[in-house]
Design a protein around this motif. Structure first.
Motif, mmCIF file in Angstrom:
data_model
loop_
_atom_site.group_PDB
_atom_site.id
_atom_site.type_symbol
_atom_site.label_atom_id
_atom_site.label_comp_id
_atom_site.label_asym_id
_atom_site.label_seq_id
_atom_site.Cartn_x
_atom_site.Cartn_y
_atom_site.Cartn_z
ATOM 1 N N PRO A 209 0.623 -1.306 0.189
ATOM 2 C CA PRO A 209 0.202 -0.259 0.740
ATOM 3 C C PRO A 209 0.623 1.183 -0.013
ATOM 4 N N TYR A 210 0.288 2.513 -0.957
ATOM 5 C CA TYR A 210 1.384 3.587 -0.852
ATOM 6 C C TYR A 210 0.194 5.085 -0.651
ATOM 7 N N ILE A 211 1.021 5.903 -0.276
ATOM 8 C CA ILE A 211 0.160 7.352 -0.660
ATOM 9 C C ILE A 211 1.613 8.018 -0.933
ATOM 10 N N GLY A 212 0.886 9.436 -2.043
ATOM 11 C CA GLY A 212 1.929 10.270 -2.206
ATOM 12 C C GLY A 212 0.990 11.755 -3.061
ATOM 13 N N PHE A 213 2.129 12.145 -2.987
ATOM 14 C CA PHE A 213 1.666 14.219 -3.345
ATOM 15 C C PHE A 213 2.985 14.150 -4.299
ATOM 16 N N GLY A 214 1.997 15.039 -5.354
ATOM 17 C CA GLY A 214 2.547 15.611 -6.398
ATOM 18 C C GLY A 214 2.506 16.728 -7.404
ATOM 19 N N GLY A 215 2.975 17.205 -8.356
ATOM 20 C CA GLY A 215 2.418 18.006 -9.625
ATOM 21 C C GLY A 215 2.112 17.553 -10.482
ATOM 22 N N ALA A 216 1.078 18.679 -10.598
ATOM 23 C CA ALA A 216 -0.072 18.069 -12.069
ATOM 24 C C ALA A 216 0.444 18.963 -13.688
ATOM 25 N N LYS A 217 0.498 18.087 -14.315
ATOM 26 C CA LYS A 217 0.269 19.181 -15.966
ATOM 27 C C LYS A 217 -0.861 19.063 -16.885
ATOM 28 N N LEU A 218 -1.486 19.657 -16.784
ATOM 29 C CA LEU A 218 -3.420 19.258 -18.598
ATOM 30 C C LEU A 218 -2.683 19.553 -19.259
ATOM 31 N N LYS A 219 -1.980 19.723 -20.321
ATOM 32 C CA LYS A 219 -1.184 20.228 -21.784
ATOM 33 C C LYS A 219 -2.831 20.133 -23.037
ATOM 34 N N PHE A 220 -2.941 21.204 -23.462
ATOM 35 C CA PHE A 220 -3.390 21.426 -25.126
ATOM 36 C C PHE A 220 -2.959 21.044 -25.534
ATOM 37 N N GLU A 221 -3.741 20.200 -26.871
ATOM 38 C CA GLU A 221 -2.637 20.970 -28.026
ATOM 39 C C GLU A 221 -4.204 20.396 -29.550
ATOM 40 N N SER A 222 -3.082 20.823 -30.479
ATOM 41 C CA SER A 222 -4.706 20.674 -31.605
ATOM 42 C C SER A 222 -3.215 20.545 -32.841
ATOM 43 N N ASP A 223 -3.386 19.665 -33.753
ATOM 44 C CA ASP A 223 -2.625 19.893 -35.251
ATOM 45 C C ASP A 223 -1.645 20.683 -34.721
#
Length: 200
Positions: free
Chosen positions: A120-134
């Protein structure tokens, strides 16, 4: 929330480290070298952008556990999950999204048999949601996330195990939009079903 999690991790680390100085002969703290490489099957849910306007594709991830304190293991990892847009009324001119996260985690190893372990584990971090088109970038959202889950490892050879895992991931993302849209675009919730190999 993030400061409480980080404080807990550092407190646990230094507590165990100080104890190890008093019991050198037991060597409770040592370097670890578990490397996990895996595929991720994501399942997004809730009333949010990724769940309502995107179709998740097969993702990939890796994790490196670098320090062992008794049966606790400290590590870091990276996940990448691509998405295709399913609702242009919610996504605009975007054709694809990419979810990236880098995180730290702490796991606890439970030996079931000679070949079978559960972690079992727990974690914490950074996220990035990137948007792209063509081939063009349309910006990104950054934020942080919390994860909790467990790995089930089956030993195949001396230095190799196969594993399956389930992880719950809750992300909070920065957004600058009208107040009525914030709750739709400022979060992402998912279950990850994971299969991979562990080199140890």
């Amino acid at each position: 929330m993030k400061f409480k999690v980080l404080f807990f991790l550092f407190f646990l680390f230094f507590l165990q480290l100080s104890y190890s100085q008093e019991t050198e002969n037991k060597k409770p703290v040592k370097f670890n070298h578990d490397i996990r490489i895996n595929a991720i099957i994501p399942s997004n849910f809730g009333d949010n952008y990724l769940a309502k306007a995107n179709d998740a594709k097969l993702g990939v991830g890796t994790n490196f556990s670098f320090l062992r304190i008794y049966d606790f293991k400290l590590g870091a990892g990276y996940d990448f999950i691509p998405y295709s847009i399913t609702d242009i009324t919610l996504a605009g001119n975007i054709k694809r999204s990419e979810f990236h996260t880098v995180y730290a985690d702490i796991a606890y190893e439970i030996k079931i048999t000679e070949k079978l372990n559960i972690e079992p584990y727990i974690g914490f971090g950074g996220a990035k949601l990137k948007f792209e088109s063509d081939g063009r970038s349309f910006g990104n959202q950054k934020g942080n996330n919390f994860r909790i889950g467990f790995n089930t490892d089956y030993k195949l050879a001396k230095r190799l195990s196969a594993f399956v895992a389930i992880c719950y991931l809750d992300s909070k993302l920065d957004i600058n939009t009208s107040p009525e849209f914030i709750s739709f675009y400022d979060n992402a919730k998912m279950f990850q079903f994971i299969i991979g190999l562990k080199i140890h």
